[in-house]
Design a protein around this motif. Sequence first.
Motif, PDB file in Angstrom:
ATOM      1  N   ASP A 271     -14.816  39.540  37.828  1.00 36.60           N
ATOM      2  CA  ASP A 271     -13.609  40.102  37.191  1.00 36.60           C
ATOM      3  C   ASP A 271     -13.764  40.114  35.666  1.00 36.60           C
ATOM      4  O   ASP A 271     -13.447  41.108  35.013  1.00 36.60           O
ATOM      5  CB  ASP A 271     -12.365  39.290  37.569  1.00 36.60           C
ATOM      6  CG  ASP A 271     -11.976  39.510  39.018  1.00 36.60           C
ATOM      7  OD1 ASP A 271     -12.314  40.591  39.554  1.00 36.60           O
ATOM      8  OD2 ASP A 271     -11.365  38.607  39.625  1.00 36.60           O
ATOM      9  N   MET A 274     -16.328  42.705  34.492  1.00 38.30           N
ATOM     10  CA  MET A 274     -15.832  44.080  34.574  1.00 38.30           C
ATOM     11  C   MET A 274     -14.882  44.439  33.430  1.00 38.30           C
ATOM     12  O   MET A 274     -14.576  45.596  33.213  1.00 38.30           O
ATOM     13  CB  MET A 274     -15.149  44.311  35.927  1.00 38.30           C
ATOM     14  CG  MET A 274     -16.101  44.340  37.105  1.00 38.30           C
ATOM     15  SD  MET A 274     -17.359  45.628  36.930  1.00 38.30           S
ATOM     16  CE  MET A 274     -18.827  44.681  36.596  1.00 38.30           C
ATOM     17  N   ASP A 303     -16.896  46.744  45.361  1.00 37.74           N
ATOM     18  CA  ASP A 303     -15.548  47.331  45.253  1.00 37.74           C
ATOM     19  C   ASP A 303     -14.990  47.115  43.839  1.00 37.74           C
ATOM     20  O   ASP A 303     -14.387  48.008  43.257  1.00 37.74           O
ATOM     21  CB  ASP A 303     -14.587  46.685  46.272  1.00 37.74           C
ATOM     22  CG  ASP A 303     -14.931  47.076  47.710  1.00 37.74           C
ATOM     23  OD1 ASP A 303     -15.737  48.013  47.903  1.00 37.74           O
ATOM     24  OD2 ASP A 303     -14.408  46.421  48.639  1.00 37.74           O
ATOM     25  N   LYS A 304     -15.224  45.886  43.324  1.00 39.59           N
ATOM     26  CA  LYS A 304     -14.701  45.581  41.985  1.00 39.59           C
ATOM     27  C   LYS A 304     -15.425  46.412  40.910  1.00 39.59           C
ATOM     28  O   LYS A 304     -14.808  46.855  39.945  1.00 39.59           O
ATOM     29  CB  LYS A 304     -14.884  44.091  41.680  1.00 39.59           C
ATOM     30  CG  LYS A 304     -13.892  43.234  42.442  1.00 39.59           C
ATOM     31  CD  LYS A 304     -13.976  41.776  42.070  1.00 39.59           C
ATOM     32  CE  LYS A 304     -12.858  41.008  42.775  1.00 39.59           C
ATOM     33  NZ  LYS A 304     -12.860  39.590  42.489  1.00 39.59           N
ATOM     34  N   ALA A 307     -14.032  49.839  41.130  1.00 40.43           N
ATOM     35  CA  ALA A 307     -12.659  49.902  40.609  1.00 40.43           C
ATOM     36  C   ALA A 307     -12.665  49.897  39.078  1.00 40.43           C
ATOM     37  O   ALA A 307     -11.763  50.453  38.446  1.00 40.43           O
ATOM     38  CB  ALA A 307     -11.845  48.722  41.131  1.00 40.43           C
TER      39      ALA A 307
END
Lengths: 364, 214
Positions: A271, A274, A303-304, A307
């Motif tokens: 997280d 990103m 997926d992260k 996204a």
Amino acid sequence: MRYKDNWSETEEKFKLWWEGKNTGRPLMRVVGKRKTSSEPLEEIGEPKTPEEMYLDVENNIIRYRNYCKSHMFLAEAFPSFSVDLGPGSLALYLGSEPNFAWDTVWYKECVEDWEEFGDYVYNEDNYWWKKHVEIIKKAKQLSDGEFIINIPDIIENIDIPLVMRGTENLIFDMMDEPDLIKKYLGQIDELYFKYYDQFYDIVKNPDGSSCYTVFSIWGPGKIAKIQCDFSAMMSPAQFREFILPSLKKECKKLDYSLYHLDGPDAIKHVDAIMEIEELKALQWTCGAGKPDGGCEDWYPIYDKVRAAGKSLWIQLYDGNYEDWVNSAEKLVKRYGTAGLYIIFPDMEEEEAIRLVEKAERDWK
Amino acid sequence: MDLMELSLCVQKGNAKKTKELVLQGIEENMNAEQILNEGLIAAMGEVGVKFKNNEIYVPEMLIAARAMSAGMQILEPILTETGVKPIGVAVIGTVKGDLHDIGKNLVKMMMKGSGIQVYDLGVDVPADTFVEKAKEYNADIVCLSALLTTTMPSMEEVLKAFETAGAKDKYVFMIGGAPVTSNFAKQIGADIYTADAATAAETAKDVLVKKALN
């Protein structure tokens, strides 16, 4: 480039990949072992010592040229040669000593006491720095434009104090004297580019494009793999406090950056990673003994990344040809072909041709 | 001295305060074994639970272990004098060819925090050294660590060396490390695989308690 047919097409594909775009099938590293070499191979023995394996650039270039003659570089695979003194040679230029082994290079811990050690400073006379520059220049000269010479894996950030000070000591230092460690990280941030820029100037292509070490990546400018292997030990809060600021600075200075996420214990930081606006892509290393990049367990990471609008670098190696194709197919189905780079292991010539044909036909 | 306060000090990794509180307890004639069990060991038990629940991470675990160690330095001579024994003995090391030590060190610290006497054989340890040291220290448990797939076979070599020495049945063998699995443990004949340091310490303690009861 002598051993690569579709180089200009490959360059275009990479430019789009960095931007999370694509046309047609995903980017793919596909290398086939030729049934018959394209040219006669030069006779060359195996290195006799680990040191020779790393430092004897003349013979290593002959071995690599033989590899190019006996393999075909399909899709976005391209011939490029790495001249690394292990992972993280910045530690050598700053005072550590190498311990060459057949499978890696260890760096000896050399910081007993930070006060005694002083500051990280650029030393143009450091033996290993001079040696590395010398052999990279030699490699560039010997490659004669037939293949690209990669920017070496000098490594940045806290992974350098880590090898110089030792894991446990560094953890205690971060808890006991956080400002001192932040000061050293600031020094590493500056020094990394002092060394990186000099290597870039030696190996860059005439148009300013470059390749970075063993990750098979090319980009139209200054590119690098960035990392923090030590993050596996850190809490998310520590990662944000100590590491994220340096990563952001690095990504701002580079034209194209790929984050190397290494092992399940590092996943907790995805997280935060990103959030780095300038970061272009993430490369996932699954960890020793773990299933390859096609495993669905890793989809939450991808997926992260998706996204966050960044590109993916995924390596397949478990099982055989059919398994690689199945895994790739699932990835394409889930993530599409834009901003997706799949790395396949070397395979037989007919398998490589078949794979590219299938991708052209079915993975659009 | 408040044992709860001591436990919280250890959990927070405050070595200086831990020392002070242990000394205060001794001065107040508190029982050393009680300080050990209800202060230091209880704290490390909490640390283990929080680590497994991802409430804390390796750095917090390490500084807690360091604080416990500071307290133990004061308690150890008193415990020895009063005849209090550890719950068991373990030898631990990273196997031949592997220089990684952080996982091994964490297990060592957590085991010490469970009241086990641990002898650390270091990294890159040859199979025969494990055999020799397990015998020398009269160990109950032999713990093997490896971080690389390439060094996992060295674990099997250690077990074979114990077999050759006719000593395999004398010890409980625990293995761990990033690439290691419970299947691999079964395959090479190790008794126990644990996924993290806290579980390793907890499991070792269970083994030793059961052994003491038999």
